[in-house]
Design a protein around this motif. Structure first.
Motif, PDB file in Angstrom:
ATOM      1  N   ASN A 175       0.646  -1.134   0.062  1.00 48.78           N
ATOM      2  CA  ASN A 175       0.106  -0.014  -0.131  1.00 48.78           C
ATOM      3  C   ASN A 175       0.804   1.303  -0.066  1.00 48.78           C
ATOM      4  OD1 ASN A 175      -2.451  -1.394  -0.251  1.00 48.78           O
ATOM      5  ND2 ASN A 175      -3.022  -1.113   2.013  1.00 48.78           N
ATOM      6  N   ALA A 176       1.993   1.324   0.636  1.00 48.83           N
ATOM      7  CA  ALA A 176       2.843   2.220   0.950  1.00 48.83           C
ATOM      8  C   ALA A 176       3.346   2.638  -0.770  1.00 48.83           C
ATOM      9  CB  ALA A 176       3.857   2.294   1.661  1.00 48.83           C
ATOM     10  N   ALA A 177       3.714   1.694  -1.363  1.00 45.85           N
ATOM     11  CA  ALA A 177       4.320   1.830  -2.927  1.00 45.85           C
ATOM     12  C   ALA A 177       3.390   2.305  -3.637  1.00 45.85           C
ATOM     13  CB  ALA A 177       4.678   0.525  -3.307  1.00 45.85           C
ATOM     14  N   LEU A 178       1.972   1.917  -3.594  1.00 45.11           N
ATOM     15  CA  LEU A 178       0.696   2.209  -4.301  1.00 45.11           C
ATOM     16  C   LEU A 178       0.365   3.475  -3.961  1.00 45.11           C
ATOM     17  CD1 LEU A 178      -1.111  -1.131  -4.362  1.00 45.11           C
ATOM     18  CD2 LEU A 178      -0.026  -0.290  -6.510  1.00 45.11           C
ATOM     19  N   ALA A 179       0.371   4.152  -2.841  1.00 45.31           N
ATOM     20  CA  ALA A 179       0.133   5.211  -2.459  1.00 45.31           C
ATOM     21  C   ALA A 179       0.342   6.492  -3.426  1.00 45.31           C
ATOM     22  CB  ALA A 179       0.366   5.751  -1.035  1.00 45.31           C
ATOM     23  N   ARG A 180       1.494   6.520  -3.877  1.00 44.25           N
ATOM     24  CA  ARG A 180       1.780   7.617  -4.776  1.00 44.25           C
ATOM     25  C   ARG A 180       0.871   7.694  -6.172  1.00 44.25           C
ATOM     26  NH1 ARG A 180       7.943   6.526  -6.826  1.00 44.25           N
ATOM     27  NH2 ARG A 180       8.165   6.201  -4.509  1.00 44.25           N
ATOM     28  N   HIS A 181       0.365   6.603  -6.526  1.00 44.75           N
ATOM     29  CA  HIS A 181      -0.600   6.486  -7.582  1.00 44.75           C
ATOM     30  C   HIS A 181      -1.880   6.367  -7.240  1.00 44.75           C
ATOM     31  CE1 HIS A 181       2.995   4.680  -9.724  1.00 44.75           C
ATOM     32  NE2 HIS A 181       3.342   4.281  -8.868  1.00 44.75           N
ATOM     33  N   GLU A 212      16.885  16.297  -7.084  1.00 46.56           N
ATOM     34  CA  GLU A 212      17.455  14.997  -6.984  1.00 46.56           C
ATOM     35  C   GLU A 212      16.768  14.053  -6.148  1.00 46.56           C
ATOM     36  OE1 GLU A 212      21.422  12.462  -5.541  1.00 46.56           O
ATOM     37  OE2 GLU A 212      21.466  14.646  -6.031  1.00 46.56           O
ATOM     38  N   ALA A 213      16.300  12.842  -6.379  1.00 43.13           N
ATOM     39  CA  ALA A 213      15.696  11.815  -5.324  1.00 43.13           C
ATOM     40  C   ALA A 213      16.708  11.583  -4.215  1.00 43.13           C
ATOM     41  CB  ALA A 213      14.989  10.784  -5.958  1.00 43.13           C
ATOM     42  N   MET A 214      16.184  11.753  -3.103  1.00 37.76           N
ATOM     43  CA  MET A 214      17.186  11.580  -1.793  1.00 37.76           C
ATOM     44  C   MET A 214      16.268  10.464  -0.665  1.00 37.76           C
ATOM     45  SD  MET A 214      19.411  14.937  -1.432  1.00 37.76           S
ATOM     46  CE  MET A 214      17.976  15.983  -1.006  1.00 37.76           C
ATOM     47  N   ARG A 215      17.155   9.955  -0.052  1.00 40.84           N
ATOM     48  CA  ARG A 215      16.517   9.168   0.955  1.00 40.84           C
ATOM     49  C   ARG A 215      16.512   9.663   2.132  1.00 40.84           C
ATOM     50  NH1 ARG A 215      18.172   2.774  -0.058  1.00 40.84           N
ATOM     51  NH2 ARG A 215      17.251   2.612  -2.044  1.00 40.84           N
ATOM     52  N   PHE A 216      15.398   9.633   3.061  1.00 34.06           N
ATOM     53  CA  PHE A 216      15.312  10.142   4.362  1.00 34.06           C
ATOM     54  C   PHE A 216      14.603   9.461   5.176  1.00 34.06           C
ATOM     55  CE2 PHE A 216      15.081  13.900   1.548  1.00 34.06           C
ATOM     56  CZ  PHE A 216      15.551  15.002   2.366  1.00 34.06           C
ATOM     57  N   PHE A 217      15.523   9.092   6.271  1.00 36.99           N
ATOM     58  CA  PHE A 217      14.935   7.892   7.401  1.00 36.99           C
ATOM     59  C   PHE A 217      14.663   8.516   8.637  1.00 36.99           C
ATOM     60  CE2 PHE A 217      16.063   4.605  10.163  1.00 36.99           C
ATOM     61  CZ  PHE A 217      15.447   3.557   9.925  1.00 36.99           C
ATOM     62  N   VAL A 244      12.513  10.271  -0.824  1.00 36.35           N
ATOM     63  CA  VAL A 244      12.147   8.838  -0.657  1.00 36.35           C
ATOM     64  C   VAL A 244      12.309   8.339   0.755  1.00 36.35           C
ATOM     65  CG1 VAL A 244      12.861   6.437  -1.540  1.00 36.35           C
ATOM     66  CG2 VAL A 244      12.988   8.556  -2.963  1.00 36.35           C
ATOM     67  N   PHE A 245      11.252   7.523   1.258  1.00 37.44           N
ATOM     68  CA  PHE A 245      10.950   7.213   2.506  1.00 37.44           C
ATOM     69  C   PHE A 245      11.174   5.421   2.453  1.00 37.44           C
ATOM     70  CE2 PHE A 245       8.836  11.215   2.217  1.00 37.44           C
ATOM     71  CZ  PHE A 245       9.591  12.047   3.340  1.00 37.44           C
ATOM     72  N   PRO A 246      11.308   4.928   3.691  1.00 36.35           N
ATOM     73  CA  PRO A 246      11.237   3.486   3.916  1.00 36.35           C
ATOM     74  C   PRO A 246       9.917   3.246   3.643  1.00 36.35           C
ATOM     75  CG  PRO A 246      12.598   4.470   5.619  1.00 36.35           C
ATOM     76  CD  PRO A 246      11.876   5.576   4.963  1.00 36.35           C
ATOM     77  N   GLN A 292      12.854  -1.809   2.658  1.00 35.80           N
ATOM     78  CA  GLN A 292      12.410  -1.533   1.504  1.00 35.80           C
ATOM     79  C   GLN A 292      12.019   0.008   1.339  1.00 35.80           C
ATOM     80  OE1 GLN A 292       9.345  -4.873   1.800  1.00 35.80           O
ATOM     81  NE2 GLN A 292       9.926  -5.476  -0.119  1.00 35.80           N
ATOM     82  N   TRP A 293      12.459   0.606   0.261  1.00 30.48           N
ATOM     83  CA  TRP A 293      12.505   1.991   0.023  1.00 30.48           C
ATOM     84  C   TRP A 293      11.384   2.388  -1.252  1.00 30.48           C
ATOM     85  CZ3 TRP A 293      15.136   5.621   3.073  1.00 30.48           C
ATOM     86  CH2 TRP A 293      15.826   5.078   3.927  1.00 30.48           C
ATOM     87  N   ALA A 294      10.748   3.460  -1.154  1.00 28.21           N
ATOM     88  CA  ALA A 294       9.848   3.714  -2.047  1.00 28.21           C
ATOM     89  C   ALA A 294      10.402   4.163  -3.500  1.00 28.21           C
ATOM     90  CB  ALA A 294       9.034   5.149  -1.300  1.00 28.21           C
ATOM     91  N   GLY A 295      11.725   4.391  -3.395  1.00 29.58           N
ATOM     92  CA  GLY A 295      12.351   4.521  -4.761  1.00 29.58           C
ATOM     93  C   GLY A 295      13.404   3.883  -5.001  1.00 29.58           C
TER      94      GLY A 295
END
Length: 915
Positions: free
Chosen positions: A103-109, A810-815, A841-843, A871-874
């Motif tokens: 669901n977290a991966a699908l939420a952006r859509h 630029e896409a960057m990870r934030f934890f 990009v978040f976990p 697992q990350w969103a990007g």
């Protein structure tokens, strides 16, 4: 090959003898296949050894589907890959992908999967599909059966079919002719029986997961489509679902909720069909006992305190894709105010906070009942379904049965919109008289639901072992014979999860019942649901919190057993626990397994270890200086020998002597600017012992940002000041409390008795005082309460709002680190990330990086395991940011360099555009 895939380790088998159900079955071995070919090997071995093969992912099954005395096949690493297709319209994934991650991966859509089980944070797609899971809102319209698009299935014979392929029908016909023709023969046989067709259609018109999904033969004509839908709800008894493709559904983010109270169950049930017609996607029934279970919740509406014993509530929610559609539903629902049945009600709330308060009541029922149950008892959750016209009478009859059998703590609640009720009760299985009471209750419950009302014994939890003896009672002999034919066709040697779903043993539901011995007050409330496992950094390396508790209970039942004095068990159960406390956030009954582990560490500590801990606490300034010098020396050594060689050398020392493992990300030494800052400012910045020793942490970037924002900081860098966390995590509570007391006294003085905000530069150190406050004196507690303690993200937001920012493209990870999740600051961290980066990009799921203060330095495999399964969103990011110096070290193992968020803030606040 077979021996390479399995484990016969005693502790491994015991831990996997438990799932979320009331059954305990010790597998003969635990297998961890990495590929479909590995599963083929296991199938061959099962046939040769005449033993069962049971597949398990999240282990959240409530009906005994994920335990066995045969070979238990655990699907984890490598089986959780996924891809989002056609802009989110479809999801293809392995069986071990957790529902919340999907669901977290699908939420952006703007999409989500259809099923919405309460266990979605921990439940995996393989189990969701295999149990035909549904949930609170999806009903039967968006459940697993309706949204399955295709799958890869490995049959008991070893044949692999991909039902999504255009040529699947021909491949099926040529590779499995007997099975192919057998399914078509059954299709025709079913369709030729008018009574059977009527029965199936009636059963399929409501929630029902008892037995096999016979509607597949009516809804579909081709063998491959029938097979796909027959496997939904088959609980691993017909084939191995190796890959799943699902149609997704709209996210429907515009929502409004209200709570309605009634003077009787009949009144609540009477209005339920109309609420469904008005377009409410959730209509949740809570009986009087449910309200009593949560009566101490502060957000409970006052009018519920006046509810009479016969009363009930409905919690309703409308969900729509846009605000206009939501307003239309609420406009139509205006008639509710005139309904005579409603005794009291709240307004319809559309803001997230007020809605969350209402739904927290619903979510709180299960933990409230689980936490207050008698010690040593098991929690049983069953779910049945009635036709809506029978809901009131069915609920009353169920309550009467519970009272008759003296289940005074039982509650009834559930998805009234679908006629689906859950009831929770606690049961002692250690005494035969209690088992007989449970047996009589179940027999009468079956007759009530099926015989009196023609309902379903299982609505969404799957048949499992507990209802397998009653499938024929519900479906009748004709349908039951068809189900037997299905099982024989697809699994002629009965090796796939035998005894689950269909079972001729009338007492199988009373065998292998789990006992729950008392182990320790810290963990006795555990119901073994497995909700803790997704957030645990050691899950997959050694044990999860559930595994640690299961093992401890086993020790209590068998003190002289294989676990006694075992170094391997000690390593798995105690040494590799991160003790970060994140499991308490996920646990329905709030158990912090880390607290118990720290208690055990304290009990196991030798006198010499305690003396050393005290010495290190007393001499911390000298220790810091020594460690800082050592790190600087190691850094220079690494430049000469190479980082890889030095890391290997310290790993060898770690293995031999238990010394921490060096990483090139540990740096060493102090930054240049920070120690030159001695101005008296409006905010006190306290450098933690971590940054005093290692440096880094973005401190130079922080000072630059503060100067740009016109914020003056008083920087405090005093050796020896420590919150005590390094001692607490190792079980040295006395030393931890002493250091924390010193820390509070000094901070109280530095902040002018709490008048000035105090920023602690490392998130775990900012939260630790509150986590460890239970042991403080009243004087220290009062001082702590007066301190205005800021997390690094609080200061970063304070500065960011005063600075002109150019977010990075630029896409960057934030934890968000564990302490931010526990302190409720994860949203603030996300807000900051979106100010600094256009594509943060978040976990995909809250988790711990495995560092847990300094645990990952001593047990680097813990950090490696945690970051590997994250697992990350990007994908493709090259930089990452967080607010903990030690977490930077752990997260950087992934190959992406992590730094302090202050570095990202400094870049975004430059006058020239970034990146």
């Amino acid at each position: 090959m077979f021996d390479q895939l399995i484990s016969r380790d005693w502790a491994d088998r015991i831990v996997h003898a438990h799932d979320a159900s009331v059954y305990r079955m010790i597998p003969r071995s635990v297998a961890r296949p990495r590929s479909i070919d590995d599963v083929r090997v296991l199938l061959t071995a099962a046939r040769e050894e005449h033993t069962g093969l049971t597949f398990r992912t999240g282990g959240t099954s409530l009906s005994g589907q994920a335990v066995t005395n045969g070979i238990l096949v655990v699907l984890a690493s490598g089986w959780d890959k996924f891809s989002v297709e056609q802009d989110g319209l479809f999801l293809t994934c392995g069986p071990a992908l957790r529902g919340a991650v999907a669901n977290a991966a699908l939420a952006r859509h703007g999409r989500r999967i259809g099923p919405d089980p309460a266990s979605i944070q921990a439940a995996c797609l393989g189990g969701i599909v295999a149990n035909n899971a549904s949930g609170m809102c999806c009903g039967i319209e968006e459940n697993s059966y309706q949204t399955i698009a295709g799958m890869k299935v490995l049959l008991a014979s070893g044949t692999l079919l991909d039902t999504r392929r255009a040529d699947c029908e021909e491949v099926f016909r040529s590779s499995e002719p007997a099975l192919y023709s057998g399914l078509l023969r059954l299709r025709d046989k079913i369709r030729a029986s008018a009574p059977l067709v009527d029965l199936i259609r009636r059963k399929a018109s409501g929630k029902n997961t008892t037995g096999y999904t016979l509607q597949a033969f009516l809804d579909h004509s081709t063998a491959s489509d029938i097979l796909t839908h027959l496997l939904v709800g088959s609980e691993g008894t017909l084939g191995f679902i190796a890959e799943i493709s699902m149609r997704t559904v709209p996210l429907r983010p515009h929502r409004a909720s209200a709570l309605l109270s009634f003077d009787s169950l009949e009144s609540a049930c009477e209005v339920t069909p109309r609420l469904r017609e008005l377009g409410f996607s959730a209509v949740e029934l809570l009986d009087y006992a449910s309200i009593q279970a949560i009566r101490d919740y502060p957000q409970l509406p006052k009018f519920l305190a006046e509810m009479q014993r016969e009363g009930a509530c409905l919690l309703v929610q409308a969900q729509e894709n846009d605000d206009g559609a939501l307003k239309a539903v609420l406009a139509d629902a205006g008639e509710i105010s005139a309904w005579r049945q409603i005794q009291n009600r709240t307004d319809f709330f559309s803001d997230n906070r007020r809605q969350a308060e209402l739904w927290d009541l619903r979510k709180g029922i299960f933990p409230a009942v689980g936490a207050r149950r008698a010690s040593g008892t098991s929690v049983i959750i069953e779910d049945v379904a009635f036709q809506l016209r029978d809901l009131a009478e069915g609920t009353k009859a169920l309550r009467s049965l519970l009272n008759h059998y003296d289940y005074q703590d039982a509650v009834i609640y559930g998805h009234a919109r679908d006629g689906n009720l859950h009831f929770i009760l606690s049961q002692n299985f250690a005494e035969m008289a209690e088992v007989r009471r449970y047996e009589r209750f179940i027999d009468d419950m079956v007759e009530c639901v099926v015989g009196r009302f023609g309902g379903a014994l299982k609505a969404e939890h799957g048949t499992g072992r507990n209802m397998a003896p009653f499938v024929e009672r519900e479906w009748g002999s004709e349908a039951y014979c068809v189900m037997r034919e299905i099982k024989t066709l697809l699994d002629p040697e009965n090796i796939l999860n035998p005894g689950v779903l269909l079972n001729s043993n009338p007492r199988v539901h009373l065998e292998n019942l789990k006992q729950t011995p008392l182990a320790d007050p810290e963990i006795d409330a555990c119901i073994e649901c497995g909700f803790c496992e997704p957030v645990c950094p050691s899950q997959g390396l050694t044990l999860s919190p559930r595994g640690r508790i299961v093992l401890q209970r086993e020790k209590m039942m068998n003190p002289a057993g294989p676990a006694a004095d075992s170094q391997a068990v000690e390593y798995s159960q105690i040494s590799t626990c991160a003790a970060d406390g994140l499991c308490a956030k996920a646990c329905p009954v709030g158990i912090n397994t880390g607290t118990w582990v720290k208690k055990v560490r304290a009990e196991n500590a030798s006198r010499a270890q305690k003396m050393l801990a005290g010495l290190l606490a007393d001499e911390l300034p000298a220790v810091e200086k020594s460690m800082s010098f050592s790190l600087q020396t190691l850094k220079k050594t690494g430049e000469i020998l190479g980082a890889t060689r030095l890391s290997s050398a310290t790993r060898a020392l770690n293995s031999a002597l238990g010394l921490p493992v060096w990483s090139q990300h540990m740096a060493g030494g102090s930054p240049a600017l920070i120690e030159k800052s001695a101005v008296e400012g409006e905010i006190v910045l306290l450098r933690s012992c971590v940054t005093r020793t290692m440096g880094g942490g973005g401190e130079d970037a922080l000072l630059v940002c503060a100067q740009r924002a016109g914020v003056v900081l008083t920087v405090v860098s005093e050796a020896g000041i420590c919150c005590g966390q390094p001692w607490s995590s190792k079980g040295f509570s006395e030393q931890a409390q002493n250091k924390l007391g010193e820390w509070i006294d000094r901070c109280f003085e530095l902040t002018q008795q709490g008048a000035l905000p105090l920023v602690v530069d490392n998130s775990p150190c900012a939260f630790a005082p509150f986590e460890e406050a239970h042991g403080l004196s009243e004087e220290l507690r009062q001082k702590l309460n007066r301190l205005q303690i800021w997390d690094p993200v609080d200061l970063a937001l304070h500065l960011a709002r005063r600075l002109p920012l150019t977010p990075s493209i630029e896409a960057m990870r934030f934890f968000p680190v564990c302490s931010q999740t526990k302190s409720g600051r994860a949203d603030r961290f996300e807000e900051l990330a979106r100010m600094l980066c256009k594509n943060p990009v978040f976990p995909l799921q809250s988790s711990c990086c495995g560092m847990a203060g300094d645990r990952g330095l001593w047990f680097p495999e813990l950090s490696a395991n945690a970051t590997a399964k994250m697992q990350w969103a990007g994908e493709g990011e090259t930089r990452g940011y967080c607010t903990s110096r030690t977490c930077e070290i752990s997260l950087s193992q992934s190959g992406i360099n992590f730094e302090s968020v202050y570095v990202a803030l400094e870049t975004a606040s430059r006058t020239s555009p970034s990146g």
